[in-house]
Design a protein around this motif. Structure first.
Motif, PDB file in Angstrom:
ATOM      1  N   ALA A   1     -19.266  19.017  12.720  1.00  0.00           N
ATOM      2  CA  ALA A   1     -20.082  20.187  13.709  1.00  0.00           C
ATOM      3  C   ALA A   1     -21.607  21.254  13.326  1.00  0.00           C
ATOM      4  CB  ALA A   1     -19.087  20.574  14.191  1.00  0.00           C
ATOM      5  N   VAL A   2     -21.165  21.248  11.693  1.00  0.00           N
ATOM      6  CA  VAL A   2     -22.340  22.223  11.184  1.00  0.00           C
ATOM      7  C   VAL A   2     -23.069  21.035  11.474  1.00  0.00           C
ATOM      8  CG1 VAL A   2     -22.651  23.065   9.173  1.00  0.00           C
ATOM      9  CG2 VAL A   2     -20.449  23.715  10.511  1.00  0.00           C
TER      10      VAL A   2
ATOM     11  N   GLN B   1     -14.256  26.952   7.318  1.00  0.00           N
ATOM     12  CA  GLN B   1     -13.739  26.033   7.488  1.00  0.00           C
ATOM     13  C   GLN B   1     -14.066  24.101   6.212  1.00  0.00           C
ATOM     14  OE1 GLN B   1     -10.693  24.467   9.828  1.00  0.00           O
ATOM     15  NE2 GLN B   1      -9.945  26.219   8.863  1.00  0.00           N
TER      16      GLN B   1
ATOM     17  N   ARG C   1     -18.952  13.760   1.972  1.00  0.00           N
ATOM     18  CA  ARG C   1     -18.106  12.576   3.058  1.00  0.00           C
ATOM     19  C   ARG C   1     -18.115  12.631   4.288  1.00  0.00           C
ATOM     20  NH1 ARG C   1     -12.100  14.185   4.379  1.00  0.00           N
ATOM     21  NH2 ARG C   1     -11.369  12.098   4.951  1.00  0.00           N
TER      22      ARG C   1
ATOM     23  N   ASN D   1      -7.223  12.870  13.945  1.00  0.00           N
ATOM     24  CA  ASN D   1      -7.251  12.166  12.144  1.00  0.00           C
ATOM     25  C   ASN D   1      -6.191  13.565  11.969  1.00  0.00           C
ATOM     26  OD1 ASN D   1      -7.935   9.720  13.185  1.00  0.00           O
ATOM     27  ND2 ASN D   1      -9.547  10.256  12.507  1.00  0.00           N
ATOM     28  N   ASN D   2      -6.786  14.759  12.753  1.00  0.00           N
ATOM     29  CA  ASN D   2      -5.773  15.696  11.968  1.00  0.00           C
ATOM     30  C   ASN D   2      -6.353  15.901  10.778  1.00  0.00           C
ATOM     31  OD1 ASN D   2      -4.438  16.567  13.665  1.00  0.00           O
ATOM     32  ND2 ASN D   2      -2.557  15.421  12.998  1.00  0.00           N
ATOM     33  N   ASN D   3      -7.745  15.888  10.606  1.00  0.00           N
ATOM     34  CA  ASN D   3      -9.089  16.461   9.612  1.00  0.00           C
ATOM     35  C   ASN D   3      -9.669  17.206   9.750  1.00  0.00           C
ATOM     36  OD1 ASN D   3      -7.820  13.977   7.764  1.00  0.00           O
ATOM     37  ND2 ASN D   3      -8.967  12.766   8.491  1.00  0.00           N
ATOM     38  N   TYR D   4      -9.019  18.929  10.214  1.00  0.00           N
ATOM     39  CA  TYR D   4      -9.553  19.945  10.532  1.00  0.00           C
ATOM     40  C   TYR D   4     -11.031  19.734   9.573  1.00  0.00           C
ATOM     41  CZ  TYR D   4      -6.671  20.593  14.284  1.00  0.00           C
ATOM     42  OH  TYR D   4      -5.242  19.897  14.867  1.00  0.00           O
TER      43      TYR D   4
ATOM     44  N   LYS E   1      -6.727  11.522   2.453  1.00  0.00           N
ATOM     45  CA  LYS E   1      -5.450  13.027   3.257  1.00  0.00           C
ATOM     46  C   LYS E   1      -4.827  12.905   2.043  1.00  0.00           C
ATOM     47  CE  LYS E   1      -4.607  12.640   7.383  1.00  0.00           C
ATOM     48  NZ  LYS E   1      -5.164  13.760   8.610  1.00  0.00           N
TER      49      LYS E   1
ATOM     50  N   GLN F   1     -19.769   5.007  10.185  1.00  0.00           N
ATOM     51  CA  GLN F   1     -19.472   5.524  11.585  1.00  0.00           C
ATOM     52  C   GLN F   1     -20.621   6.628  12.021  1.00  0.00           C
ATOM     53  OE1 GLN F   1     -17.290   3.468  13.737  1.00  0.00           O
ATOM     54  NE2 GLN F   1     -15.487   2.766  12.489  1.00  0.00           N
TER      55      GLN F   1
ATOM     56  N   ALA G   1     -14.204  17.606  10.282  1.00  0.00           N
ATOM     57  CA  ALA G   1     -14.529  17.444  11.173  1.00  0.00           C
ATOM     58  C   ALA G   1     -15.638  19.151  11.360  1.00  0.00           C
ATOM     59  CB  ALA G   1     -13.608  17.544  12.751  1.00  0.00           C
TER      60      ALA G   1
ATOM     61  N   ALA H   1     -11.003  15.648  14.003  1.00  0.00           N
ATOM     62  CA  ALA H   1      -9.612  17.211  14.823  1.00  0.00           C
ATOM     63  C   ALA H   1      -8.924  16.739  15.128  1.00  0.00           C
ATOM     64  CB  ALA H   1     -11.176  18.063  15.101  1.00  0.00           C
TER      65      ALA H   1
ATOM     66  N   LEU I   1     -24.379  18.555  12.997  1.00  0.00           N
ATOM     67  CA  LEU I   1     -24.752  18.252  13.969  1.00  0.00           C
ATOM     68  C   LEU I   1     -25.662  19.543  14.364  1.00  0.00           C
ATOM     69  CD1 LEU I   1     -24.827  16.535  16.554  1.00  0.00           C
ATOM     70  CD2 LEU I   1     -23.024  17.804  17.929  1.00  0.00           C
TER      71      LEU I   1
ATOM     72  N   LEU J   1     -15.642  23.367  18.086  1.00  0.00           N
ATOM     73  CA  LEU J   1     -14.126  23.359  16.994  1.00  0.00           C
ATOM     74  C   LEU J   1     -13.928  24.583  15.901  1.00  0.00           C
ATOM     75  CD1 LEU J   1     -16.435  19.678  16.019  1.00  0.00           C
ATOM     76  CD2 LEU J   1     -13.855  20.197  16.879  1.00  0.00           C
TER      77      LEU J   1
ATOM     78  N   ALA K   1     -16.456  13.814  15.350  1.00  0.00           N
ATOM     79  CA  ALA K   1     -15.679  15.032  15.471  1.00  0.00           C
ATOM     80  C   ALA K   1     -14.488  15.027  16.072  1.00  0.00           C
ATOM     81  CB  ALA K   1     -16.539  16.765  14.891  1.00  0.00           C
ATOM     82  N   TYR K   2     -14.359  15.294  17.172  1.00  0.00           N
ATOM     83  CA  TYR K   2     -13.392  14.888  18.349  1.00  0.00           C
ATOM     84  C   TYR K   2     -12.463  14.564  17.255  1.00  0.00           C
ATOM     85  CZ  TYR K   2     -10.628  14.626  22.711  1.00  0.00           C
ATOM     86  OH  TYR K   2      -9.404  14.158  23.347  1.00  0.00           O
TER      87      TYR K   2
ATOM     88  N   SER L   1     -15.805   7.540  17.690  1.00  0.00           N
ATOM     89  CA  SER L   1     -17.273   8.092  16.864  1.00  0.00           C
ATOM     90  C   SER L   1     -18.543   7.070  17.109  1.00  0.00           C
ATOM     91  CB  SER L   1     -17.317   7.380  15.436  1.00  0.00           C
ATOM     92  OG  SER L   1     -16.387   6.375  14.809  1.00  0.00           O
TER      93      SER L   1
END
Lengths: 297, 444
Positions: free
Chosen positions: A273-274, A36, A64, A263-266, B439, A70, A269, A260, A276, B22, A256-257, A249
């Motif tokens: 997570a990776v 992902q 990014r 903000n719908n940026n899966y 976006k 943050q 996120a 995801a 982290l 996630l 990340a939560y 943040s």
């Protein structure tokens, strides 16, 4: 059928339940998160409302994430948290374990249960309870302090991180203590006998026998605590509404939560997570390597 | 911290738990665009059940009423949690998984966010135009994009000023009608009781601040052709921000978060004596400050210019049909009935759903009655007037949740570091433009 092929088949049979569950619930999700994190959503049409499709983005989500002040600040925050909280908790747990295992200890069962009890309180509930003790206007601690002329604010920008550390320490010291006690119990009694015959006092027994024998358990609890620190999530999430000084943040996991699920940026996120997980790996294995090196003189 | 047993099991498991969590949730479809999947329609005489996700308290009673009148089209209500945007995370996940509810409650400000995921059914294609005149115009416009209509308006949040009449009288403070008078009243409150503030400036409440900027005449968001325009950093917004900055610097308002435990305690004990809030704030006050019953009144929200009074709005909901749901004709019928039928509206009012979007729903409704909590005042006449003075052209962007967070972050930082609110607003502008570009949207 040969004996060796039969036993290897049995081994596979015994390993299969673990292997399948491990692959399903650990390897697959991690693989999916990595997958992902390599994609991004592209939009078409006027105002971007004409539909979306996913395209390969290489490592752009990672750059990014790392460019996001943050996110990097949240990593720095949990590292600072860990530098203070990990030693405090491990030393605290060791002290409690040694006290309860000392020859002159009284009421051992009661205190062991009492120290361990906070671990039985779910993290979210613990945070709510402590939240009540932190919030001005409700907290008896705050009003007592104010009555004594001491202006405390547990939720200010400077103190809130340590208020969270307090919750974590309260919750997990007893658990770590129990791991250490289990290790102490496995110390063979003849070691103590030998020490007594050699005329060692209680301090010397602690220093020369108990602490060295505790070493593996200390390494284990420290690694778990480092990982737990990096994953700090439910405490800041629960305390967030109580103060503007915790935002979405505040910690890497919370960040990340937020990306995801708000903000719908899966994809971003997933990259966070990776990252982290990588930091946790580096720190845990780095720590294991350092203590491992010292072991061989 | 210490995510518990799972992360403790093994080292590898521990370090990967964050990624794992996630990964599972992040299941996205590679095609959220393109043509809509064929929705099932009801055959005559067929019995169907619609799924409806909402969170308004008491909406279950309105759904029960519909179910008793429509044996063939039953509605199954599933309450979703509105805490921290969890309901929208759930809806977006359901959209991606291809099994969304047929009908859902969607607030005004998140409609563009759903459109970005192509998540709402264009109701114009199903003949919603005939129902247009049943709704207050500005609320109707919230669901209109070009020639498409994406939502049936449900309720809004016209703003007013709740205040403690007993304390204002005792301290000889006149009810402020302008923001200048409000600042003067704030000073008098501080003088009369050093423990009390007139109200709080909740730094992390982006929705509240947005409502006040909207009142001052700011137009943050718009579209030109295929481009979005972001204009948060403008004279009107700065005026509002600097007004509150001034009150904070003079120590005339507190900066605690609103609608939280400490704020409720302050409201109960007369340490917070007013609240510029939306109409739905009535239920929050009466539900959390029972001992102050009878002491509150509502007044019009203070204005910037007495000669040209403009009111404010905070919050508002619609009933929308999620793309991928079924039985669109019947679902739309239910959505319109829910928000226009007088009996349904009365049940929703009893639950505290806000200000009705249906035209003329106020007169004779449960809102049009004296309230004991407000000392027998027919306080909703204040909001009926307020609703008519709201600027109608306000628009939203798809990344508004992130903008609310930026507002919270920047105001908190400015208060902690004693930096200017004007800089905070400029930073929110920059961050919002960056969100939109990230976006993949065109921003002027």
């Amino acid at each position: 059928m040969s004996r060796s092929s039969r036993s290897s088949r049995a081994a596979i049979g015994f390993l299969a339940p673990f292997g399948v569950l491990f692959a399903l619930f650990f390897v697959a999700p991690i693989g999916y998160a990595v997958y992902q994190s390599l994609f991004t959503v592209e939009r078409s049409g006027p105002l971007g409302l004409g539909g979306a499709h996913t395209v390969f983005a290489g490592l752009s989500n990672y750059s990014r994430a790392l460019a996001d002040a943050q996110f990097t600040a949240s990593l720095g925050r949990v590292l600072l948290f860990g530098v203070v909280q990990v030693p405090v908790m491990i030393i605290g747990a060791t002290l409690l374990a040694l006290l309860l295992e000392s020859a002159s200890a009284r009421g051992i069962r009661f205190f062991r249960t009492a120290f361990f009890l906070p671990y039985g309180v779910p993290g979210v509930v613990a945070s709510i309870l402590w939240g009540f003790l932190y919030v001005p206007g409700i907290s008896p601690i705050v009003s007592l302090a104010h009555g004594a002329g001491w202006q405390v604010d547990f939720l200010s920008s400077g103190t809130v991180l340590w208020s969270i550390a307090n919750i974590a320490t309260w919750q997990f010291t007893g658990y770590n203590m129990l791991v250490l006690i289990a290790q102490l119990k496995s110390v063979p009694g003849d070691l103590y006998e030998a020490a007594t015959i050699d005329g060692a006092n209680a301090w010397q027994v602690v220093w020369h026998i108990k602490l060295p024998m505790l070493r593996p358990a200390l390494v284990l609890t420290t690694v778990f605590t480092i990982i737990g620190t990096l994953q700090l999530f439910s405490e800041p999430l629960v305390l967030k509404p109580l103060t503007g000084n915790i935002n979405g943040s505040y910690t890497p996991n919370l960040n990340a939560y937020t990306e995801a699920f708000q903000n719908n940026n899966y994809n971003l996120a997933a990259a966070e997570a990776v990252l982290l997980a990588l930091v946790a790996c580096v720190l845990s294995f780095g720590f294991l390597k350092i203590v491992g090196r010292r072991e061989k003189p | 911290m210490n995510a518990g047993a799972v992360s403790r099991r093994t080292l590898l498991a521990g370090s990967a738990a964050a990624a794992a969590g996630l990964g599972v949730a992040g299941c996205s479809s590679s095609d959220s665009g393109g043509s809509a999947p064929k929705a099932k329609e009801r055959k005559p005489g067929q019995k169907i059940t619609l799924t409806f996700w909402a969170w308004v308290p008491g909406i279950d009673k309105a759904v029960d009423l519909w179910n008793s009148q429509n044996p063939d089209v039953q509605v199954k209500l599933e309450k979703v949690s509105p805490s921290g945007g969890a309901q929208y995370a759930k809806m977006h996940a359901a959209l991606k998984a291809g099994n969304p509810p047929d009908v859902a409650q969607v607030e005004f400000q998140v409609i563009p966010d759903f459109l970005l995921d192509n998540g709402l059914v264009d109701l114009a294609k199903y003949g919603i135009a005939k129902d247009k005149d049943k709704f207050v115009d500005w609320q109707w416009q919230q669901g209109v994009f070009g020639s498409s209509v994406y939502a049936v308006p449900q309720a809004s949040g016209p703003m007013g000023l709740f205040y403690r009449k007993d304390l204002f009288d005792k301290w000889g403070i006149a009810v402020p009608t302008t923001w200048d008078e409000y600042a003067a009243a704030a000073k008098k409150v501080r003088k009369a009781d050093p423990k009390a503030y007139i109200s709080t400036f909740p730094p992390a409440n982006g929705g509240w601040f947005t409502g006040l900027a909207w009142q001052a005449g700011a137009k943050w968001f718009d579209t030109h052709g295929d481009t979005w325009t972001i204009d948060i950093d403008n004279a009107e917004t700065r005026k509002v921000a600097e007004y509150w900055e001034g009150l904070i610097k003079q120590g005339l308002v507190s900066t605690e978060p609103d609608q939280q435990d400490s704020w409720f305690a302050d409201v109960q004990h007369g340490r917070i004596v007013a609240w510029p809030s939306a109409q739905w704030g009535d239920a929050i006050l009466s539900g959390n400050a029972e001992p102050t019953k009878g002491k509150w009144r509502a007044a019009p929200i203070p204005v910037w210019d007495k000669a040209k009074p403009i009111s404010a709005n905070w919050g508002g909901s619609t009933t929308a049909l999620l793309r991928g749901g079924n039985y669109i004709t019947d679902a739309l019928k239910f959505a319109v009935w829910l928000n226009t039928d007088p009996k349904s509206i009365d049940l929703l009012i009893a639950g505290g759903y806000g200000w009705p979007a249906a035209k003329g729903a106020f007169a004779g409704s449960a809102l049009d009655k004296p309230s004991p909590f407000f000392g027998g005042q027919k306080y909703n006449t204040v909001f009926a007037a307020s609703d008519k003075l709201i600027d109608k052209s306000w628009k939203w962007i798809p990344t508004i949740q992130a903008t609310y967070k930026h507002l919270g972050d920047e105001f908190t930082k400015a208060i902690n570091d004693k930096t200017s609110f004007a800089t905070a607003i400029a930073n929110v502008q920059k961050a919002t433009v960056a969100d939109m570009k990230a976006k993949g949207l065109k921003v002027a």
